[in-house]
Design a protein around this motif. Structure first.
Motif, PDB file in Angstrom:
ATOM      1  N   TYR A  63      -9.561  -9.421  49.740  1.00 24.76           N
ATOM      2  CA  TYR A  63      -8.136  -9.566  49.365  1.00 24.76           C
ATOM      3  C   TYR A  63      -7.770 -11.157  49.754  1.00 24.76           C
ATOM      4  CZ  TYR A  63      -8.363  -4.608  49.273  1.00 24.76           C
ATOM      5  OH  TYR A  63      -8.817  -3.362  49.067  1.00 24.76           O
ATOM      6  N   GLU A  64      -8.471 -11.817  50.693  1.00 23.56           N
ATOM      7  CA  GLU A  64      -8.080 -13.128  51.432  1.00 23.56           C
ATOM      8  C   GLU A  64      -9.378 -14.080  51.068  1.00 23.56           C
ATOM      9  OE1 GLU A  64      -5.254 -13.822  52.603  1.00 23.56           O
ATOM     10  OE2 GLU A  64      -4.633 -11.821  52.383  1.00 23.56           O
ATOM     11  N   ILE A  65      -8.816 -15.131  50.540  1.00 26.52           N
ATOM     12  CA  ILE A  65      -9.754 -16.210  50.151  1.00 26.52           C
ATOM     13  C   ILE A  65     -10.179 -17.142  51.609  1.00 26.52           C
ATOM     14  CG2 ILE A  65      -9.547 -16.239  47.867  1.00 26.52           C
ATOM     15  CD1 ILE A  65      -7.884 -18.865  48.278  1.00 26.52           C
ATOM     16  N   THR A  66      -9.286 -16.882  52.470  1.00 30.93           N
ATOM     17  CA  THR A  66      -9.464 -17.632  53.465  1.00 30.93           C
ATOM     18  C   THR A  66      -9.815 -16.600  54.726  1.00 30.93           C
ATOM     19  OG1 THR A  66      -7.212 -17.344  54.230  1.00 30.93           O
ATOM     20  CG2 THR A  66      -7.748 -19.397  53.192  1.00 30.93           C
ATOM     21  N   PRO A  67     -10.439 -17.422  55.845  1.00 33.08           N
ATOM     22  CA  PRO A  67     -11.079 -16.400  56.919  1.00 33.08           C
ATOM     23  C   PRO A  67      -9.509 -15.696  57.363  1.00 33.08           C
ATOM     24  CG  PRO A  67     -11.852 -18.463  57.237  1.00 33.08           C
ATOM     25  CD  PRO A  67     -11.047 -18.534  56.034  1.00 33.08           C
ATOM     26  N   ALA A 120     -12.025 -18.571  43.385  1.00 33.26           N
ATOM     27  CA  ALA A 120     -13.012 -18.695  44.714  1.00 33.26           C
ATOM     28  C   ALA A 120     -14.104 -18.040  44.044  1.00 33.26           C
ATOM     29  CB  ALA A 120     -12.241 -17.871  45.930  1.00 33.26           C
ATOM     30  N   MET A 121     -14.242 -16.971  43.486  1.00 29.12           N
ATOM     31  CA  MET A 121     -15.382 -16.105  43.494  1.00 29.12           C
ATOM     32  C   MET A 121     -16.302 -16.966  42.311  1.00 29.12           C
ATOM     33  SD  MET A 121     -13.577 -12.370  42.911  1.00 29.12           S
ATOM     34  CE  MET A 121     -15.014 -11.367  42.132  1.00 29.12           C
ATOM     35  N   ALA A 153      -5.396 -15.391  40.398  1.00 30.03           N
ATOM     36  CA  ALA A 153      -6.141 -16.553  39.980  1.00 30.03           C
ATOM     37  C   ALA A 153      -6.787 -17.256  41.175  1.00 30.03           C
ATOM     38  CB  ALA A 153      -4.983 -17.572  39.347  1.00 30.03           C
ATOM     39  N   GLN A 154      -6.223 -17.170  42.337  1.00 26.55           N
ATOM     40  CA  GLN A 154      -6.880 -17.555  43.535  1.00 26.55           C
ATOM     41  C   GLN A 154      -8.295 -17.013  43.712  1.00 26.55           C
ATOM     42  OE1 GLN A 154      -4.787 -15.488  43.637  1.00 26.55           O
ATOM     43  NE2 GLN A 154      -5.431 -14.229  45.676  1.00 26.55           N
ATOM     44  N   MET A 155      -8.320 -15.779  43.665  1.00 27.67           N
ATOM     45  CA  MET A 155      -9.501 -15.024  44.085  1.00 27.67           C
ATOM     46  C   MET A 155     -10.618 -15.300  42.979  1.00 27.67           C
ATOM     47  SD  MET A 155     -11.172 -13.469  46.358  1.00 27.67           S
ATOM     48  CE  MET A 155      -9.763 -12.725  47.268  1.00 27.67           C
ATOM     49  N   THR A 166     -16.372 -24.901  47.368  1.00 30.16           N
ATOM     50  CA  THR A 166     -15.737 -23.506  47.340  1.00 30.16           C
ATOM     51  C   THR A 166     -14.566 -23.529  48.340  1.00 30.16           C
ATOM     52  OG1 THR A 166     -17.638 -22.226  47.104  1.00 30.16           O
ATOM     53  CG2 THR A 166     -15.665 -21.023  47.905  1.00 30.16           C
ATOM     54  N   ALA A 167     -14.870 -24.588  49.542  1.00 30.93           N
ATOM     55  CA  ALA A 167     -13.777 -24.884  50.547  1.00 30.93           C
ATOM     56  C   ALA A 167     -12.713 -25.362  49.822  1.00 30.93           C
ATOM     57  CB  ALA A 167     -14.355 -25.485  51.745  1.00 30.93           C
ATOM     58  N   LYS A 168     -12.758 -26.555  49.104  1.00 28.98           N
ATOM     59  CA  LYS A 168     -11.900 -27.126  48.240  1.00 28.98           C
ATOM     60  C   LYS A 168     -11.096 -26.173  47.387  1.00 28.98           C
ATOM     61  CE  LYS A 168     -11.081 -31.176  45.218  1.00 28.98           C
ATOM     62  NZ  LYS A 168      -9.880 -30.434  44.548  1.00 28.98           N
ATOM     63  N   VAL A 169     -11.802 -25.464  46.536  1.00 34.65           N
ATOM     64  CA  VAL A 169     -11.022 -24.572  45.802  1.00 34.65           C
ATOM     65  C   VAL A 169      -9.909 -23.552  46.599  1.00 34.65           C
ATOM     66  CG1 VAL A 169     -11.305 -22.289  44.270  1.00 34.65           C
ATOM     67  CG2 VAL A 169     -12.830 -24.423  43.876  1.00 34.65           C
ATOM     68  N   VAL A 170     -10.696 -22.938  47.734  1.00 35.29           N
ATOM     69  CA  VAL A 170      -9.819 -22.248  48.809  1.00 35.29           C
ATOM     70  C   VAL A 170      -8.718 -23.186  49.160  1.00 35.29           C
ATOM     71  CG1 VAL A 170      -9.928 -21.178  51.098  1.00 35.29           C
ATOM     72  CG2 VAL A 170     -11.859 -20.845  49.395  1.00 35.29           C
ATOM     73  N   ASN A 171      -8.908 -24.080  49.864  1.00 36.63           N
ATOM     74  CA  ASN A 171      -7.632 -25.100  50.183  1.00 36.63           C
ATOM     75  C   ASN A 171      -6.662 -25.369  49.202  1.00 36.63           C
ATOM     76  OD1 ASN A 171      -9.039 -25.178  52.790  1.00 36.63           O
ATOM     77  ND2 ASN A 171     -10.101 -26.946  52.594  1.00 36.63           N
ATOM     78  N   ASP A 172      -7.374 -25.609  47.902  1.00 29.73           N
ATOM     79  CA  ASP A 172      -6.280 -25.977  46.994  1.00 29.73           C
ATOM     80  C   ASP A 172      -5.151 -24.835  46.790  1.00 29.73           C
ATOM     81  OD1 ASP A 172      -7.302 -28.609  46.731  1.00 29.73           O
ATOM     82  OD2 ASP A 172      -8.451 -28.208  45.072  1.00 29.73           O
TER      83      ASP A 172
END
Length: 522
Positions: free
Chosen positions: A52-56, A114-115, A109-111, A318-324
């Motif tokens: 459910y979470e894209i970040t740690p 990230a996937m 959309a965020q998940m 992937t980190a850029k997608v997550v951070n954005d």
């Protein structure tokens, strides 16, 4: 939840059967001389579920899709024949998904982005994929670059009256979800293994736009269709572990069940079928290394559970997608008066928001939220809310930020002070008890159940059915939409008075999450 730093569960390489041995996380899987045999085809599965979470999570300690992407890249270097799967529950519930970006709710959309960045290959539906309605789901489907395999769920537009597979728009054309899929994997010599995939989903969330089939019936039919066409069959499932075990017993032709729904890592062997589930939010992943001998038609499998923690660097793209997406969502939260990164408290005791707990009994997190509601109340001495408001399905522990509170109750909602007759209060509380196991199971404070007398007590006295009580409640509970509690709304004649929240910044009843944040900060 068990600690992600569990021992590896290692399925020893044998061909007639598969035994389970235990190794520590520092152990490395030994290379086999079979690797150089031209008859051996090697295949790796990287398994996730319930993300459910894209970040740690846990203040950055565990999880994170960018870390998972690093693990995948390392596995691809080891073996280009690596398949990444996610066994349901990723579009919802999500805190980021409830925020807005460019005036539109983010939803999943965020998940999906990230996937896509990670390189997920195959997924099945989870029950939470249907939380947000058809249109948000279809948008996520069209955005996805991975393949959805759905063996027991189809789409039915009520206005058109037909049943068909879900479909994804690809380059302007519709592509139907496969009910099963055969994946061919070859080694450098051209030898191949034919892998059959099926996808099965629990029936706990069945909106009107889907047709759900019993997963055991669907599995039997799909597996029968795959017989003779495949060397092994892998089921991506979002079922209870009891159902997974029953599936393995009823359809023993399934080689592996890569499961979801439970949020704690586990591995079982039912007959000759391996069943595995990773920890939620990518705290762990399972890595399954398969070696198929094309001459002897025999299979060896080694399986390890790998902790995803801060020792694993983030893959930059992937980190850029997550951070954005995180920045977009945080900006949306800030517009609503939140400061997501602010540390609000440090919990010394784990606050239990697991569905297996909070939907069956009063938990310390349920009590905390109820006390927060009372602290924000105007006239009320009793607080009641539906446990389905808590979508964390986890425990809060240690350093806790505003964002942690947001993800605990991603849907938020207003609070109302309601004056009601005692008969309605008693009916409400009784209905909540009957909802055990569902989101309509109630959490509360200011009232207690006397097990001896079988009565609900306020201030040590049984509720007076003819009396009047002020109770602060969550807006969804007061909407009449909660299962089994449809009677509880403003229209009920036993509702005597309602105090709605104001727009005053000091009125924390504007959002239940603001009430909790204000309470724990004191």
């Amino acid at each position: 939840m068990k600690s992600p730093r569990l021992l590896l569960l290692l399925c020893a390489m044998v061909f007639a059967s598969c035994g389970v041995a235990v190794k520590t996380s520092s152990d490395k899987v030994q290379e086999s001389p079979l690797q150089k045999n031209p008859d051996i085809v090697e295949l790796t599965f990287l398994q996730l579920n319930d993300v459910y979470e894209i970040t740690p999570v846990e203040n950055g300690k565990f999880g994170g899709m960018a870390r998972v992407a690093t693990v995948r890249k390392e596995l691809l270097k080891e073996n280009p024949n690596t398949i990444t799967t996610l066994s349901g529950d990723f579009i919802s519930p999500s805190a980021i998904g409830t925020s807005k970006y460019q005036g539109k709710r983010i939803n999943g959309a965020q998940m999906v982005d990230a996937m896509n960045a990670v390189g997920v290959d195959y997924v099945c539906f989870g029950n939470h994929e249907f939380d947000l309605g058809y249109e948000p789901l279809q948008e996520c489907i069209n955005q996805s670059k991975f393949t959805w395999v759905s063996s027991n769920i189809q789409y039915t537009p009520s206005q058109e009256g037909f049943v068909a597979p879900f479909r994804k728009m690809v380059d302007g054309k519709e592509e139907s979800f496969p009910e099963s899929k055969i994946v061919l994997v070859k080694n450098s010599s051209g030898a191949e293994i034919r892998v059959g995939l099926i996808g099965l989903t629990i029936g706990s969330n069945k909106p009107s736009y889907i047709v759900w089939e019993d997963p055991f019936d669907a599995a039997r039919r799909r597996v029968n269709e795959l017989k003779g066409k495949t060397d092994i069959i892998v089921a991506l499932t979002h079922l209870s572990i009891e159902d997974d075990k029953q599936l393995a017993a009823l359809v023993p032709e399934i080689t592996m069940i890569l499961g979801g729904h439970e949020h704690t890592n586990m591995m079982f062997k039912e007959g000759s079928t391996i069943i595995s589930k990773a920890d939620a939010n990518a705290r762990t992943v399972y890595i399954h290394r398969l070696r198929w001998n094309t001459s002897t038609k025999s299979l060896g499998i080694t399986s390890e559970v790998k902790t995803i923690d801060a020792t694993i660097p983030e893959e930059p793209a992937t980190a850029k997608v997550v951070n954005d997406w995180t920045n977009r969502a945080y900006a949306g939260f800030q517009e609503k008066g939140f400061n997501p990164e602010e540390v609000v408290t440090t919990f010394k005791d784990a606050q239990d928001g697991r569905e297996s707990s909070i939907r069956y009994k009063q938990t310390n997190l349920g009590t905390l939220v109820a006390k927060s509601m009372l602290a924000a109340a105007k006239n009320s001495q009793i607080a009641v809310f539906n446990s389905g408001s808590i979508r964390l399905d986890d425990q809060l522990f240690g350093v806790t930020t505003q964002y942690d509170i947001i993800r605990t109750m991603p849907f938020g909602g207003k609070l109302f002070d309601v004056e009601m007759r005692g008969s309605l209060l008693q009916k409400l509380l009784d209905a909540g008890e009957k909802n055990a196991g569902r989101g309509g199971y109630l959490q509360y404070d200011g009232v207690a159940f006397d097990l001896t007398k079988k009565t609900w007590n306020v201030n040590g006295k049984a509720i007076d059915v003819k009396g009047k009580y002020w109770v602060i409640v969550s807006d969804y509970l007061f909407s009449g939409k909660e299962q089994g509690i449809e009677f509880f709304s403003k229209e009920n004649p036993d509702v005597l008075n309602v105090l709605e929240p104001s727009s005053d910044a000091n009125d924390l009843r504007r959002d239940i999450r603001l009430a909790v944040i204000g309470f724990v900060k004191k």
